[in-house]
Structure formats: structure tokens, C-alpha cells
Scaffold this motif. Structure first.
Motif, PDB file in Angstrom:
ATOM      1  N   TYR A 193       0.846  -1.184   0.000  1.00  0.00           N
ATOM      2  CA  TYR A 193       0.000   0.000   0.000  1.00  0.00           C
ATOM      3  C   TYR A 193       0.889   1.244   0.000  1.00  0.00           C
ATOM      4  CZ  TYR A 193       1.047   0.323   5.014  1.00  0.00           C
ATOM      5  OH  TYR A 193       1.685   0.419   6.210  1.00  0.00           O
ATOM      6  N   ALA A 194       0.282   2.408  -0.259  1.00  0.00           N
ATOM      7  CA  ALA A 194       1.029   3.661  -0.313  1.00  0.00           C
ATOM      8  C   ALA A 194       0.366   4.695   0.586  1.00  0.00           C
ATOM      9  CB  ALA A 194       1.101   4.178  -1.744  1.00  0.00           C
ATOM     10  N   ALA A 218       1.029  16.280  -7.639  1.00  0.00           N
ATOM     11  CA  ALA A 218      -0.177  17.105  -7.670  1.00  0.00           C
ATOM     12  C   ALA A 218      -1.438  16.246  -7.636  1.00  0.00           C
ATOM     13  CB  ALA A 218      -0.179  18.004  -8.895  1.00  0.00           C
ATOM     14  N   SER A 219      -1.528  15.265  -8.547  1.00  0.00           N
ATOM     15  CA  SER A 219      -2.723  14.414  -8.613  1.00  0.00           C
ATOM     16  C   SER A 219      -2.663  13.243  -7.643  1.00  0.00           C
ATOM     17  CB  SER A 219      -2.901  13.886 -10.037  1.00  0.00           C
ATOM     18  OG  SER A 219      -1.829  13.015 -10.389  1.00  0.00           O
ATOM     19  N   GLU A 220      -1.455  12.946  -7.120  1.00  0.00           N
ATOM     20  CA  GLU A 220      -1.219  11.805  -6.227  1.00  0.00           C
ATOM     21  C   GLU A 220      -1.622  10.494  -6.885  1.00  0.00           C
ATOM     22  OE1 GLU A 220      -2.897  12.597  -2.379  1.00  0.00           O
ATOM     23  OE2 GLU A 220      -1.389  14.121  -1.924  1.00  0.00           O
ATOM     24  N   ARG A 241      -3.579   7.265   3.296  1.00  0.00           N
ATOM     25  CA  ARG A 241      -3.400   6.291   2.212  1.00  0.00           C
ATOM     26  C   ARG A 241      -3.879   6.856   0.883  1.00  0.00           C
ATOM     27  NH1 ARG A 241      -3.686  -0.020   3.888  1.00  0.00           N
ATOM     28  NH2 ARG A 241      -2.545   0.169   5.835  1.00  0.00           N
ATOM     29  N   VAL A 242      -3.189   6.442  -0.188  1.00  0.00           N
ATOM     30  CA  VAL A 242      -3.578   6.815  -1.549  1.00  0.00           C
ATOM     31  C   VAL A 242      -3.700   5.546  -2.369  1.00  0.00           C
ATOM     32  CG1 VAL A 242      -2.568   9.122  -1.489  1.00  0.00           C
ATOM     33  CG2 VAL A 242      -1.165   7.187  -2.215  1.00  0.00           C
ATOM     34  N   LEU A 243      -4.467   5.622  -3.430  1.00  0.00           N
ATOM     35  CA  LEU A 243      -4.736   4.454  -4.264  1.00  0.00           C
ATOM     36  C   LEU A 243      -3.511   4.056  -5.062  1.00  0.00           C
ATOM     37  CD1 LEU A 243      -6.998   2.514  -5.260  1.00  0.00           C
ATOM     38  CD2 LEU A 243      -7.407   4.145  -7.116  1.00  0.00           C
ATOM     39  N   MET A 244      -3.239   2.756  -5.102  1.00  0.00           N
ATOM     40  CA  MET A 244      -2.166   2.225  -5.958  1.00  0.00           C
ATOM     41  C   MET A 244      -2.796   1.485  -7.121  1.00  0.00           C
ATOM     42  SD  MET A 244       0.738   0.760  -3.354  1.00  0.00           S
ATOM     43  CE  MET A 244       1.977   0.642  -4.655  1.00  0.00           C
ATOM     44  N   ASN A 245      -2.275   1.719  -8.321  1.00  0.00           N
ATOM     45  CA  ASN A 245      -2.752   0.995  -9.493  1.00  0.00           C
ATOM     46  C   ASN A 245      -2.365  -0.473  -9.379  1.00  0.00           C
ATOM     47  OD1 ASN A 245      -3.379   3.559 -10.273  1.00  0.00           O
ATOM     48  ND2 ASN A 245      -1.770   3.712 -11.805  1.00  0.00           N
ATOM     49  N   SER A 246      -3.214  -1.357  -9.884  1.00  0.00           N
ATOM     50  CA  SER A 246      -2.958  -2.791  -9.752  1.00  0.00           C
ATOM     51  C   SER A 246      -1.652  -3.245 -10.383  1.00  0.00           C
ATOM     52  CB  SER A 246      -4.139  -3.592 -10.328  1.00  0.00           C
ATOM     53  OG  SER A 246      -4.392  -3.231 -11.666  1.00  0.00           O
ATOM     54  N   PRO A 247      -1.180  -2.675 -11.540  1.00  0.00           N
ATOM     55  CA  PRO A 247       0.100  -3.143 -12.070  1.00  0.00           C
ATOM     56  C   PRO A 247       1.288  -2.828 -11.181  1.00  0.00           C
ATOM     57  CG  PRO A 247      -1.157  -1.964 -13.752  1.00  0.00           C
ATOM     58  CD  PRO A 247      -1.828  -1.717 -12.432  1.00  0.00           C
ATOM     59  N   ILE A 248       1.134  -1.866 -10.269  1.00  0.00           N
ATOM     60  CA  ILE A 248       2.248  -1.458  -9.426  1.00  0.00           C
ATOM     61  C   ILE A 248       2.349  -2.305  -8.168  1.00  0.00           C
ATOM     62  CG2 ILE A 248       3.154   0.501  -8.079  1.00  0.00           C
ATOM     63  CD1 ILE A 248       1.858   2.318 -10.147  1.00  0.00           C
ATOM     64  N   ILE A 249       1.228  -2.870  -7.750  1.00  0.00           N
ATOM     65  CA  ILE A 249       1.224  -3.677  -6.536  1.00  0.00           C
ATOM     66  C   ILE A 249       2.122  -4.899  -6.716  1.00  0.00           C
ATOM     67  CG2 ILE A 249      -0.245  -5.073  -5.031  1.00  0.00           C
ATOM     68  CD1 ILE A 249      -2.502  -3.132  -5.621  1.00  0.00           C
ATOM     69  N   SER A 250       2.884  -5.195  -5.686  1.00  0.00           N
ATOM     70  CA  SER A 250       3.777  -6.357  -5.631  1.00  0.00           C
ATOM     71  C   SER A 250       5.057  -6.189  -6.442  1.00  0.00           C
ATOM     72  CB  SER A 250       3.066  -7.648  -6.074  1.00  0.00           C
ATOM     73  OG  SER A 250       1.967  -7.900  -5.232  1.00  0.00           O
TER      74      SER A 250
END
Length: 199
Positions: A53-54, A118-120, A66-75
């Protein structure tokens, strides 16, 4: 963790919630608010796996959120931790692990992950095929507000090490890379390339 501004001789201390994989620091170009982003792991009590998580800390709020992480970035694995900030965007080198053979796992792809202050939002830089392969020795730097990627390799099997320097064209607006040059590395280990990348 301590943020220190030597120009005004002031520092601010902040708690870091837990151990993390990687940090990044920059200033939001819209608000001029310093931000720290951290990517961390926590144990999933359901299946006992590690979830990634981020979180972002803004100096004005003084709290982590917490901010949203895109699925390709996880792991993804962030083995270096070194980051570059260009135009309000943080960049890291990351590795994607997978099955190399029946019994062996390893790096199957190198990536450059970005975070817009800026957009996080997280994103990914499209690397040329010659850089995106299973490469343990990518380093990043910047030159005149453009992202530079150093690719540490051997020119031929058994040959001396060399380092290719690639620069992302058009600043950070387009993910198009041009090779600037190749230089020979006479050092005895890959850490020298890391020091060159950070100069």
C-alpha cells in the motif's frame, strides 16, 4: 524522519508509521507543499500474504493518509530506493518478479514507476525493449529536467562492463528515449554505476 530546510535553518520531525519498502520526497507544484510518499507492506490476516500500500505525508496537514495504488504497481520490488524528481513527478526503478524456469524465480521485467505529486496518482514509464528486460542494474538520474536511465551491462559475454546512458525526450511529457552514449566502466563492481548515477 526529519525534514530539514537548510536555506531557512528549520526542521520538522514526523513519525513513520512502520517499516516501508521505499520513500520519495518532493514538492507539489500546485500548492508548494512538501510531500513524502511511502510504499509499504502489511500482513493480510486472511491469507497471510503481504499486501502493498502507499501513504502520503503533507507538511501542511502533518498526517499520513493512504492513496490508491494501481494494480500493475502492486507487488513490485523497489530494490534501490533512490528516486528522482522532475516537474513535480517522482520516479523509481522497480522490478517485476516471475517464474524464469520450473524451479527458479527472478526478475522478468524492469520498470520505472512514477508518482505525480499534484494528482497523487501512480504511473509507469514505457521503457525501450533494451531497457525493460530482466535487468538488475538500471539506475536513474536527471539531466536538464529530463529523466536519464543508466543501463549497466556487459557488451559481450566475458567482456568488460559498459554503461549505456538513455535520456527521455521532450522532458517528461512523452515517454520516448534516445541513447546518448555508451562508456566503459573500469570499476570492479556495479556500485560504481550507482555512484555515477547519483552525481
Amino acid at each position: 524522519m526529519v525534514l530539514w530546510n537548510p536555506s531557512i535553518r528549520k526542521s520538522v520531525g514526523m513519525p513513520v508509521p512502520s517499516a516501508c519498502d521505499v520513500h520519495g520526497f518532493g514538492v507539489c507544484p500546485k500548492t508548494n507543499d512538501p510531500k513524502i510518499v511511502r510504499i509499504a507492506f502489511e500482513l493480510n490476516q486472511t491469507n497471510y500474504s503481504m499486501d502493498q500500500y502507499a501513504e502520503v505525508f503533507t507538511l501542511s496537514s502533518g498526517v499520513w493518509r493512504r492513496v490508491l495504488m494501481n494494480s500493475p504497481i502492486i507487488s513490485l520490488d523497489f530494490p534501490i530506493g533512490h528516486h528522482v524528481v522532475i516537474g513535480g513527478v517522482i520516479y523509481w526503478v522497480a522490478h517485476e518478479y516471475g517464474q524464469l524456469s520450473i524451479n527458479i524465480k527472478g526478475v522478468i521485467r524492469s520498470r520505472i514507476i512514477s508518482f505525480d505529486l499534484a494528482s497523487e496518482e501512480f504511473g509507469e514509464v514505457d521503457l525501450p525493449d533494451s531497457l525493460a528486460g530482466p535487468n538488475y542494474h538500471l539506475r536513474i538520474s536527471k539531466l536538464k529536467e529530463s529523466l536519464v536511465v543508466l543501463n549497466y551491462r556487459k557488451r559481450y559475454p566475458g567482456d568488460q562492463r559498459v554503461c549505456d546512458a538513455w535520456m527521455m525526450e521532450n522532458g517528461v511529457s512523452k515517454y520516448s528515449f534516445t541513447k546518448l552514449f555508451t562508456f566503459q566502466d573500469n570499476s570492479s563492481n556495479a556500485s560504481e554505476v550507482g555512484r555515477m548515477a547519483n552525481r
